[in-house]
Enzyme design. Structure first.
Site, short mmCIF file in Angstrom:
data_model
loop_
_atom_site.label_atom_id
_atom_site.label_comp_id
_atom_site.label_asym_id
_atom_site.label_seq_id
_atom_site.Cartn_x
_atom_site.Cartn_y
_atom_site.Cartn_z
N GLU B 41 -0.88 47.50 17.37
CA GLU B 41 -1.37 46.27 17.99
C GLU B 41 -0.68 45.05 17.38
O GLU B 41 -0.27 44.12 18.09
CB GLU B 41 -2.89 46.18 17.77
N ASP B 45 1.57 42.73 19.83
CA ASP B 45 1.24 41.32 19.99
C ASP B 45 2.48 40.45 19.88
O ASP B 45 2.71 39.57 20.72
CB ASP B 45 0.20 40.94 18.92
N ASP B 114 -6.84 44.72 22.47
CA ASP B 114 -6.13 45.40 21.37
C ASP B 114 -5.30 46.57 21.89
O ASP B 114 -4.15 46.77 21.49
CB ASP B 114 -7.13 45.95 20.34
N GLU B 117 -2.15 45.67 23.67
CA GLU B 117 -1.10 45.33 22.71
C GLU B 117 -0.56 46.56 22.00
O GLU B 117 0.66 46.69 21.79
CB GLU B 117 -1.64 44.31 21.69
#
Lengths: 229, 229
Positions: B41, B45, B114, B117
């Protein structure tokens, strides 16, 4: 200048000019249709975030997300980027308006940080991400080994963060022994959390012994052993 | 599932499993040496931030930095990413512990965000950035044209932001005329800031006329005409 230092060649000189030009300079040269660095800074910031994230993700394969996020924040910020900008002598090339020049903007951390990012944005657009990666490999990553972020990798700090994650607790370091000749003295330190012994460390200084004790204590926490530096 | 929907093939199944596994599931299956999604994650991101930044930078060549930053924030957040995750039916594939399942985590925006990502992080590691870009071109970018971020491109909102940048001012929309037959009525609206007329707009509804008046008023500000949607 860049060609010499980093083997970076930029084809589009206008883009490079934009990266080093502040709005105050554009305002003093209306009619020349100049651009200032802010859009390139927006782009460069995202490029640097990804390259640094990707690097530390691979370099520390067991570091948990929370620590990765904090390490990235320690590397990607105004203080470090302004340092890199000065090392690259970017301050010499910034185009400022007269008022900003007088106000000392050329040596302002926030501006130097912006310019570092806008430069990266320009290189990314002109030469691509791989060229930025080569630049960052020369300018940022060696700093990890040179100890620029040593505070982050400090075992005592890490132990404090982890032990106090759910609220305040007492962490005590106690010197329990000294031995060896005066010119090669060793120290032995216990670290307790609450009243429970968590680690023992031996070193040639109290500080070194405390670091080792903290390092041992960390193995009691689920940190997946990310102390690679 | 992914192969069908997005033409994405992932070689490393362990990585895909990791992307869809929450810590609660790992805790219930100790000894299996499973990993949970959080590190992926972290990486995903940063990948998404760059791809979205780069896209809007190119698509809106005159949009100033402040608005680029706000547009990115409108696109890259829990609400939109959880929407995309549901559209991709990622909720079906999440591996949760029993307690989290009971607590309804599978439908929780923060978890879905989450997972969106972490999935991107896995694709990035396994297939590279270009494959993520293709995925994002299918899942995120069309939303700009479909009006998902229409609020951001609202001229009245933009005018308010700009006019009030240095403090509160009065912005008044005034209906000054109506004309045409009942089945094809037109409205004419003035917009004033303070006491000064800034724009006039005509439309088939008061709302449309106000938007046009605001759009005209925006030309008085140095926004470099970034109203491309």
């Amino acid at each position: 200048m860049l060609a010499k230092s980093f083997n970076i060649h930029i084809d589009n000189q206008d883009l490079l000019d934009e990266a080093f030009t502040q709005a105050s300079y554009v305002n003093e040269h209306k009619g020349q249709n100049l651009k200032f660095y802010e859009r390139l800074e927006f782009l460069g910031d995202a490029v640097l975030q990804l390259i640094v994230s990707s690097y530390i993700f691979q370099r520390y394969p067991k570091m948990p997300q929370g620590r990765l996020t904090r390490l990235r924040a320690a590397m990607v910020n105004e203080k470090s980027f302004s340092t890199f900008a000065r090392e690259c002598t970017f301050d010499k090339y910034i185009r400022l308006g007269r008022g900003e020049e007088k106000a000392g903007a050329r040596n302002r951390d926030s501006l130097l940080c912006d310019i570092f990012e806008s430069f990266v944005g320009a290189v990314y657009l002109d030469q691509g991400q791989a060229t930025v990666e080569k630049f960052v490999q020369q300018v940022i990553f060696p700093k990890l080994d040179e100890g620029m972020f040593a505070e982050f990798f400090d075992h005592k700090t890490e132990l404090q963060e982890l032990a106090q994650a759910d609220g305040p607790v007492d962490i005590d370091y106690e010197l329990i022994d000294e031995f060896g000749p005066d010119n090669d003295r060793s120290f032995k330190v216990n670290v307790s959390i609450g009243d429970k012994l968590f680690g023992v460390g031996i070193g040639h200084s109290k500080k070194a012994a405390e670091q080792r004790a903290a390092q041992q204590a960390l193995t009691h926490f689920d940190t997946e052993g990310d102390n690679l530096v």
